[in-house]
Scaffold this motif. Sequence first.
Motif, PDB file in Angstrom:
ATOM      1  N   ILE A 307       0.938  -1.041   0.075  1.00 25.73           N
ATOM      2  CA  ILE A 307      -0.007   0.001  -0.192  1.00 25.73           C
ATOM      3  C   ILE A 307       0.692   1.219  -0.029  1.00 25.73           C
ATOM      4  O   ILE A 307       0.466   2.228  -0.618  1.00 25.73           O
ATOM      5  N   ALA A 308       1.927   1.435   0.946  1.00 26.60           N
ATOM      6  CA  ALA A 308       2.829   2.360   0.929  1.00 26.60           C
ATOM      7  C   ALA A 308       3.360   2.604  -0.277  1.00 26.60           C
ATOM      8  O   ALA A 308       3.563   3.914  -0.741  1.00 26.60           O
ATOM      9  N   GLY A 314       3.136   8.504  -5.941  1.00 32.44           N
ATOM     10  CA  GLY A 314       2.347   9.694  -6.304  1.00 32.44           C
ATOM     11  C   GLY A 314       2.801  10.998  -5.329  1.00 32.44           C
ATOM     12  O   GLY A 314       2.626  10.529  -4.158  1.00 32.44           O
ATOM     13  N   ALA A 315       3.002  12.094  -5.969  1.00 35.08           N
ATOM     14  CA  ALA A 315       3.351  13.103  -4.833  1.00 35.08           C
ATOM     15  C   ALA A 315       2.434  13.660  -3.969  1.00 35.08           C
ATOM     16  O   ALA A 315       2.756  13.677  -2.832  1.00 35.08           O
ATOM     17  N   ALA A 316       1.365  13.312  -4.264  1.00 35.21           N
ATOM     18  CA  ALA A 316       0.063  13.665  -3.188  1.00 35.21           C
ATOM     19  C   ALA A 316       0.001  12.725  -2.104  1.00 35.21           C
ATOM     20  O   ALA A 316      -0.698  12.968  -1.030  1.00 35.21           O
ATOM     21  N   GLY A 317       0.568  11.501  -2.178  1.00 32.66           N
ATOM     22  CA  GLY A 317       0.507  10.344  -1.377  1.00 32.66           C
ATOM     23  C   GLY A 317       1.681  10.134  -0.330  1.00 32.66           C
ATOM     24  O   GLY A 317       1.779   9.342   0.465  1.00 32.66           O
ATOM     25  N   HIS A 322       4.024   7.760   4.177  1.00 31.10           N
ATOM     26  CA  HIS A 322       4.921   7.658   5.427  1.00 31.10           C
ATOM     27  C   HIS A 322       4.215   6.835   6.530  1.00 31.10           C
ATOM     28  O   HIS A 322       4.999   6.281   7.183  1.00 31.10           O
ATOM     29  N   MET A 323       2.895   7.248   6.657  1.00 36.42           N
ATOM     30  CA  MET A 323       2.206   6.576   7.730  1.00 36.42           C
ATOM     31  C   MET A 323       2.217   4.883   7.513  1.00 36.42           C
ATOM     32  O   MET A 323       2.514   4.070   8.441  1.00 36.42           O
ATOM     33  N   ILE A 345      11.333   8.158   1.920  1.00 40.02           N
ATOM     34  CA  ILE A 345      10.378   9.460   2.305  1.00 40.02           C
ATOM     35  C   ILE A 345      10.814  10.411   3.271  1.00 40.02           C
ATOM     36  O   ILE A 345      10.593  11.599   3.059  1.00 40.02           O
ATOM     37  N   LEU A 346      11.653  10.082   4.155  1.00 41.63           N
ATOM     38  CA  LEU A 346      12.335  11.061   5.055  1.00 41.63           C
ATOM     39  C   LEU A 346      13.033  11.923   4.330  1.00 41.63           C
ATOM     40  O   LEU A 346      13.347  13.014   4.425  1.00 41.63           O
TER      41      LEU A 346
END
Length: 619
Positions: A307-308, A314-317, A322-323, A345-346
């Motif tokens: 899922i991650a 996509g930039a919006a995600g 991250h979650m 992501i960090l």
Amino acid sequence: MIAWSYKLLNCLIGGIKMTKLAYVVFFLCGVMLFNSCANRMDISPADKPVSNWRDPQLKKSYGAYVAGRVAHLRKNFNAAANFYMEALKDDPTNQELINSVYLLLVSKGRVSEAAKYARISLANGDKNNFIYIILMTDDMKEKKFAEAEKDLNELSGPVYDQFIVPLLSAWTYVGREGDAEQNRKKALAKLQVLKKEPSFRAMYNFHAGMINDFYGKNDEAQKNYEVIVNEESLEMSFRSLQIITNFYLRTNQKDKAVELVKRYHDDKILADMLSRLVKNVETANPKKVKPIVVDANVGLSEALFSIASTLRQGAAGVDLAHMFISLSVYANPKYDLAKLLLADILESREMYAEANDIYDEIDKSSEAYYTVQLKKASNLVLMDDYKSAELLLKTMTLEGYNNYQLFLDLGDVLRVNGKHSEAIEYYEKALKRAGKVTSEHWVLFYAMGISYEQDNQWDKAEKSFLKALELSQNHYLVLNYLGYSWLKQGKNVEEAFGMIVEAYNQSPSDGHILDSLGWAFYRLGKYDQAVEYMEKAAEIEPANAVICEHLGDAYWLAGRKNEAGFQWNHVLVMTDDTGEVDYDLVRRKIDGEAPQNMVPKYDAKIIEEKIKEISKESI
């Protein structure tokens, strides 16, 4: 330095059609970000302060809130969560803070603590669907599989029903007590929804294969895995390679494992990870190979990773990714590829130290270890810690790593730190390791040319720049550097001017290119035109000492002496990292010494033709 992180991500996870991805991200953002009391699911600092903070009883709470907000703005999410929790002791009904706390805790992998605040928030009426994902992950960790399924049943909507819930629910059945065969069938039945969407075909077979594999249904597992192996339309991710080769080894099919992993050994992005995987597969003793998916939480971690990684494309995600990836690492703390995605992501959040902390958790035995060291060095450079980056990369050479990318990166670190002679040594080692020189090696010749030029070896620098120019098909950076260098020396003036014009036409909004074009006019004695381009360069790069000095010189020779003095005084308070600025000379110019410009001989007709080629789009 290392500019392939996003390509690396795609190779690790495989692909998904972008039209489907856009829909997934749009829907999740609509439901998860805005369908909550706080009206967001991101981890931006909370805007709502502690309520009634002037009340003496809440002054301590307000102090904790302010400290938390400062930590939050500085992206110190651990400290921010701790301060916000302190503030909540005296202001327990502040929904904005509760919302921020459970999201921050999840982002740092503190999921059991996050679940506590998520339950409080849910009781307060928070309708953020992500709460149920947190609770499900926590329940799975506690082996409360039925409760985890109940958590997921609270979610509804197309993306939940057709993607997230089936994928996660399947793993809530794995490992349950009772009839193992019935649990397997129920798990596979949950996954059936994914088969309806062609974009999820590889994902379905990957997870169905792992579930069948877990229950010892080798024939069924092999059928699932070989859909991914044999269908050319489905992308093979690095994780799929790990899982499937592990299965082949454990089922006495080592020849298939070796053949499969060798299909991908030429991939340049994952070259070292693949070579290490090939070596591990070739030398493996099948009788000693252990399964990767050993319990339901490992499987859940794979689902959360799927899922991650889908959202991360996509930039919006990014917030959502991250979650989910933090939950994935929590479910399986030994999952190195999940840690790579978390660190990626960090890095996208410019949290380089935190990313390196994640990389430090990856052991030398991991197939990702070498790749991780390069990423750590890149992050150290981004934090201006060149000394540590140099030490790390040199340590790797002492440990026996000696490939092209390592030598290129080490050369870059040394060059940026002004150690050009030593940088050249490593660039030359990189060239020896490059094999057949192709277009992708233009960066090496360009960087090597810079170090040769800075090391006063102009003949070698010129050859390197010309080779870089050939390989890059006239990249603007190479055009600019070589053209600028020729003009400084007063040689090949017409060709040099044309190079800078072409560089400008390729990148008209680059401050350094604008300065070069202005400086080219300056060298030809065309001071008014020089000022035009240098002023634009100074607007874009106002803290660049070289540009300001150039502009001051152009002002002076254009008769604008007051403005020249202003620019030169400005230079004195700036730091020049290039070594090009002579501060004593700048002081003398401020005291009245005119700048010297010996205009070289040139063919005016050719220059005028080149001037006509200049794009006017940014002036």
